[in-house]
Design an enzyme around this catalytic site. Structure first.
Site, PDB file in Angstrom:
ATOM      1  N   ASP A 171       0.836  -1.188   0.000  1.00  0.00           N
ATOM      2  CA  ASP A 171       0.000   0.000   0.000  1.00  0.00           C
ATOM      3  C   ASP A 171       0.873   1.240   0.000  1.00  0.00           C
ATOM      4  O   ASP A 171       2.023   1.208   0.446  1.00  0.00           O
ATOM      5  CB  ASP A 171      -0.930   0.032   1.216  1.00  0.00           C
ATOM      6  CG  ASP A 171      -2.181   0.874   0.985  1.00  0.00           C
ATOM      7  OD1 ASP A 171      -2.348   1.424  -0.124  1.00  0.00           O
ATOM      8  OD2 ASP A 171      -3.002   0.984   1.911  1.00  0.00           O
ATOM      9  N   GLY A 172       0.313   2.311  -0.518  1.00  0.00           N
ATOM     10  CA  GLY A 172       0.964   3.609  -0.513  1.00  0.00           C
ATOM     11  C   GLY A 172       0.021   4.634   0.083  1.00  0.00           C
ATOM     12  O   GLY A 172      -1.199   4.448   0.073  1.00  0.00           O
ATOM     13  N   ASP A 188      -1.447  -0.787   4.870  1.00  0.00           N
ATOM     14  CA  ASP A 188      -1.926   0.595   4.925  1.00  0.00           C
ATOM     15  C   ASP A 188      -1.351   1.315   6.148  1.00  0.00           C
ATOM     16  O   ASP A 188      -0.887   2.451   6.045  1.00  0.00           O
ATOM     17  CB  ASP A 188      -3.456   0.609   4.963  1.00  0.00           C
ATOM     18  CG  ASP A 188      -4.014   2.010   5.125  1.00  0.00           C
ATOM     19  OD1 ASP A 188      -3.887   2.797   4.169  1.00  0.00           O
ATOM     20  OD2 ASP A 188      -4.560   2.324   6.189  1.00  0.00           O
ATOM     21  N   ASP A 191      -4.296  -2.598  -3.320  1.00  0.00           N
ATOM     22  CA  ASP A 191      -5.607  -1.956  -3.391  1.00  0.00           C
ATOM     23  C   ASP A 191      -5.595  -0.824  -4.419  1.00  0.00           C
ATOM     24  O   ASP A 191      -6.524  -0.042  -4.500  1.00  0.00           O
ATOM     25  CB  ASP A 191      -6.084  -1.471  -2.018  1.00  0.00           C
ATOM     26  CG  ASP A 191      -5.193  -0.404  -1.405  1.00  0.00           C
ATOM     27  OD1 ASP A 191      -4.253   0.081  -2.068  1.00  0.00           O
ATOM     28  OD2 ASP A 191      -5.432  -0.059  -0.233  1.00  0.00           O
ATOM     29  N   HIS A 227      -9.422  -0.684   2.859  1.00  0.00           N
ATOM     30  CA  HIS A 227     -10.237  -0.319   4.026  1.00  0.00           C
ATOM     31  C   HIS A 227     -11.522  -1.142   4.098  1.00  0.00           C
ATOM     32  O   HIS A 227     -12.593  -0.615   4.383  1.00  0.00           O
ATOM     33  CB  HIS A 227     -10.548   1.186   4.019  1.00  0.00           C
ATOM     34  CG  HIS A 227      -9.330   2.028   3.802  1.00  0.00           C
ATOM     35  ND1 HIS A 227      -8.406   2.278   4.803  1.00  0.00           N
ATOM     36  CD2 HIS A 227      -8.864   2.654   2.694  1.00  0.00           C
ATOM     37  CE1 HIS A 227      -7.436   3.030   4.318  1.00  0.00           C
ATOM     38  NE2 HIS A 227      -7.681   3.262   3.041  1.00  0.00           N
ATOM     39  N   GLU A 272       2.220   3.873  -4.120  1.00  0.00           N
ATOM     40  CA  GLU A 272       1.638   2.544  -4.373  1.00  0.00           C
ATOM     41  C   GLU A 272       2.634   1.690  -5.163  1.00  0.00           C
ATOM     42  O   GLU A 272       2.845   0.520  -4.852  1.00  0.00           O
ATOM     43  CB  GLU A 272       0.325   2.672  -5.165  1.00  0.00           C
ATOM     44  CG  GLU A 272      -0.798   3.350  -4.433  1.00  0.00           C
ATOM     45  CD  GLU A 272      -1.533   2.474  -3.425  1.00  0.00           C
ATOM     46  OE1 GLU A 272      -1.173   1.295  -3.250  1.00  0.00           O
ATOM     47  OE2 GLU A 272      -2.482   2.973  -2.810  1.00  0.00           O
TER      48      GLU A 272
END
Length: 146
Positions: A12-13, A136, A72, A126, A50
């Site tokens: 994740d970024g 995240d 994501d 999320h 990301e």
């Protein structure tokens, strides 16, 4: 780790402002091992973070591997599995004949991904996916490291 080991990676970024300070995070699981990596940049974009999460996770592996990679980011997933073929055919230019955004990272990701057997997966962010939530958190916390 032998070449039959399957490695699961969640990436994740995050960015505080877009552009702004950014962070990336990755959770790497194989056999009974769990590794968390993260980092940050002072001024960047969410898409770059990301991508950086995936690049850094792949660079962390020391051998050709079978990987289930979870992101994501539809930008990363679609970029590496679909859009990249046209970009490469058109010498890294888009349909407007301009350089592809984040060309430097796409080239690096393309080279790294060819060293492995990667199954690319998109997960909704999320949404209660524990591993994605960990990635995240790593990315968000890394923003503060600048």
């Amino acid at each position: 780790m032998n070449k039959d080991t399957i490695i699961n990676i969640w990436t994740d970024g995050a960015c505080s402002g877009n552009p702004g300070p950014g962070g990336w995070g990755a959770l790497i699981k194989f056999n009974n091992s769990v590794k968390k990596i993260s980092g940050s940049e002072k001024y960047t974009t969410n898409n770059r973070m990301e991508m950086m999460a995936v690049i850094k996770a792949l660079k962390d592996l020391d051998a050709e591997s079978k990987i289930n990679l979870y992101t994501d980011s539809k930008y990363v997933k679609e970029g590496i599995t679909s859009w990249i073929n046209g970009w490469k055919k058109n010498n890294w230019t888009n349909s407007n004949k301009k350089d592809v955004k984040n060309k430097d990272l796409w080239i690096e990701l393309d080279i790294l991904s060819q060293k492995h057997n990667i199954t690319w997966n998109w997960v909704k962010g999320h949404s209660g996916n524990i591993e994605n939530d960990i990635a995240d958190k790593l990315a968000t916390e890394a923003i503060g490291e600048n």
